[in-house]
Design a protein around this motif. Sequence first.
Motif, short mmCIF file in Angstrom:
data_model
loop_
_atom_site.label_atom_id
_atom_site.label_comp_id
_atom_site.label_asym_id
_atom_site.label_seq_id
_atom_site.Cartn_x
_atom_site.Cartn_y
_atom_site.Cartn_z
N ARG A 165 0.88 -1.31 0.07
CA ARG A 165 -0.19 0.06 0.04
C ARG A 165 1.00 1.16 -0.01
O ARG A 165 1.84 1.33 0.76
N ILE A 166 0.55 2.36 -0.63
CA ILE A 166 1.21 3.61 -0.76
C ILE A 166 0.27 4.66 0.24
O ILE A 166 -0.84 4.61 -0.23
N ASP A 167 0.98 5.25 1.09
CA ASP A 167 0.13 6.29 1.72
C ASP A 167 0.72 7.54 1.82
O ASP A 167 2.16 7.56 1.58
N GLN A 168 -0.08 8.35 2.05
CA GLN A 168 0.45 9.78 2.02
C GLN A 168 -0.31 10.59 3.08
O GLN A 168 -1.95 10.44 2.93
N ASN A 169 0.41 11.08 4.09
CA ASN A 169 -0.49 11.95 5.28
C ASN A 169 -1.38 11.09 6.00
O ASN A 169 -2.65 11.55 6.17
N GLY A 170 -1.08 9.63 6.20
CA GLY A 170 -2.10 9.00 6.71
C GLY A 170 -3.31 8.51 5.78
O GLY A 170 -4.21 7.90 6.43
N ARG A 171 -3.22 8.61 4.58
CA ARG A 171 -4.23 8.50 3.80
C ARG A 171 -3.93 7.40 2.58
O ARG A 171 -2.75 7.60 1.86
N ALA A 172 -4.57 6.21 2.33
CA ALA A 172 -4.44 5.27 1.46
C ALA A 172 -4.43 5.58 0.12
O ALA A 172 -5.66 5.91 -0.32
N LEU A 173 -3.51 5.81 -0.78
CA LEU A 173 -3.62 6.20 -2.13
C LEU A 173 -3.78 5.12 -3.21
O LEU A 173 -4.34 5.43 -4.30
N GLY A 174 -3.30 4.21 -2.72
CA GLY A 174 -3.32 2.87 -3.84
C GLY A 174 -2.34 1.69 -3.32
O GLY A 174 -1.72 1.53 -2.18
N THR A 175 -2.04 0.89 -4.41
CA THR A 175 -1.08 -0.10 -4.06
C THR A 175 0.01 -0.12 -5.27
O THR A 175 -0.27 0.07 -6.45
N ILE A 176 1.01 -0.42 -5.09
CA ILE A 176 2.30 -0.89 -5.89
C ILE A 176 2.30 -2.37 -5.97
O ILE A 176 2.65 -3.01 -5.10
N VAL A 177 2.44 -3.03 -7.16
CA VAL A 177 2.27 -4.44 -7.26
C VAL A 177 3.49 -4.89 -8.25
O VAL A 177 3.60 -4.35 -9.10
N VAL A 178 4.02 -5.97 -7.92
CA VAL A 178 5.37 -6.72 -8.64
C VAL A 178 4.82 -8.19 -8.86
O VAL A 178 4.60 -8.80 -7.99
N LYS A 179 4.75 -8.48 -10.15
CA LYS A 179 4.46 -9.87 -10.38
C LYS A 179 5.73 -10.59 -10.66
O LYS A 179 6.37 -10.15 -11.62
N VAL A 180 5.78 -11.57 -10.15
CA VAL A 180 7.16 -12.75 -10.29
C VAL A 180 6.59 -13.88 -10.94
O VAL A 180 5.50 -14.53 -10.49
N GLU A 181 7.33 -14.45 -12.06
CA GLU A 181 7.06 -15.49 -12.58
C GLU A 181 8.32 -16.60 -12.45
O GLU A 181 9.46 -15.98 -12.35
N PHE A 182 8.14 -17.84 -12.58
CA PHE A 182 9.25 -18.74 -11.98
C PHE A 182 9.43 -19.69 -12.81
O PHE A 182 9.60 -20.82 -12.91
N ASP A 183 9.53 -19.37 -14.47
CA ASP A 183 9.65 -20.20 -15.53
C ASP A 183 11.13 -20.60 -15.33
O ASP A 183 11.26 -22.05 -15.52
N ARG A 184 12.28 -19.78 -15.08
CA ARG A 184 13.57 -20.39 -15.12
C ARG A 184 13.69 -21.43 -13.78
O ARG A 184 14.40 -22.37 -13.79
#
Length: 592
Positions: A165-184
């Motif tokens: 979650r991304i917060d600013q001044n105690g207020r939730a603005l959204g989320t940053i997401v990282v997707k990991v794939e495991f092919d190798r």
Amino acid sequence: MVKRSRRFVAFFLAALALVLALAFVAADRWSRITARDNAELAAQSVARANQGLLVSELQKFRLLPLVLAEFPDVAEVLADANPEATAHLNAQLELLAGRTDAAVIYLIGRDGVTRAASNWRLRTSFVGQNYGFRPYFRGAMRDGASELFALGTVSGRPGLYLARRIDQNGRALGTIVVKVEFDRLEKAWGVDGGIGLVTDPHGVVLVTSRPAWRFKTTEPLSRRALEDAVRTLQFGPSPPARAPLSLSGSEASVGAGRRQEPYVAGTLPAPIDDGRLTALVPLQPFLEDARRVALLWGLAILLVAGAIVAVLLRQWDRQRMLLQSRAALSLEVERQTAELRDTNARLLVESQEREEATNKYVAAREDLARANRLGTLGQITAGVAHEINQPVAAIRTFAENSTKLITRSRPEDAQLNLGRIIALTERIASITSELRSFTRRKTPVPVQATLGSIVDGALLLLGAKASSQIEIAVSRADREHVLVGDRVRLEQVLINLLRNALDAVGKRPGAIQLTASAQGDRMTIRIVDRGPGIDPAIRERLFTPFETAKSGGLGLGLAIARDIAREFDGDLWLDPMEGPGAAFIVSLRIAR
């Protein structure tokens, strides 16, 4: 007796057959237990290796959301949809995804709509997509961070979603997401023929080296888990089906029906959704190895048993033959004993004769060496006579002068002359003593003379006139070394070599050089003359008795000199050299 032996053999064969049957059953059981134990060890080892690879991969990507949450453009894009900031953030996410091998990185607003993504250029871009229904978004907005392994709704590819979650001044603005794939990682797990997989707490396969098993279950799902999976599309639109895998502790089977293959499982905790990491190792190769070992042992036992049977079968025949051969053996022993007594008597006589012959040979060799010394004395007699005549003449002169000095009342000068006479008589005594020692036949006594005394004795016998033609280059330290050997015989070696050198150079002064140097436990003496050298025709036979290039010579000097050197663990040889002249090297052992 023979019938009893045959009954014993028949009983033994029956017992052996029973033992072999029991051994076969025991070997099969041992093979299975050993194979399973070895397979379990291998499975646990593979599981630890797979766990290490997975942990290493996840540690790298779990730091990304923390870092990205601090990017200034992230909060700006979430707070205000600024096109320039959004374009700049898209480029940053695209660059970061390429460098970290992340499948995709994207930013979701609090309304669930994606604002920026690393795949913004692609036709399957996440930008504008609504992921508000996804559990990882809801969990991150509620708890601050969330993880979920699921099937991508746009890309259709499975992966682990790491959301923060991304917060600013105690207020939730959204989320940053990282997707990991495991092919190798999945390819690495399946390199050696084994199977690696990660399952969630419900038994759903998330990561696996068998792609066909992904999102299938290893055990039936509960109704609630099945409804959640369909509602969130975590595993796609279809409910998860059963994988062709049966797990029960460390035992596992892969396949369906009659085509099931036995495997052994090694299980460890997996750092994904509180799941389990399982490594499956096929049991059959371990079972084949164990059976090969058991077969080798069985063959060894059969060979031993066969040898025992053969021994028993031949035993009764040997007993029969033994009685027949004992009588003949007794007669043969008596005959050979008599022959041995006769042979022993002959050997005793031959040994005594050989000992007498050896003594005669040693005496003859000593006589020959003594004859060589006497012959050498014949050559140096003139020099010795000159050495004695000079002191005798001086003694007479000093004696006459002393008589006159006494009549003239000069006793001090007369006493001085008498002292000189005493010194001259001592010199004559040393010369005659050296001659007597050189001609005397005696038993050699090893370790009795220094190199200096041997060289001085040889020069004394050769005479002052001959010695003036010889240049001696021996250091004081080398002169003090005690050599292994008889002094007189070692003097004979040097006299023979120096006499030959004197004959070669004539009357030229300083044409002969004698040097010596110690190397370890060896003393090397080198005698070089500047004469005409050794005739190539006799060079190969130089040390053969009676071979000589001198008219009137016997050809014994060099042969005897080398025999003496070798008798005392030394040697004598001709040193090849360029130009005129000849060089002989004597190697003698230094006493310790």
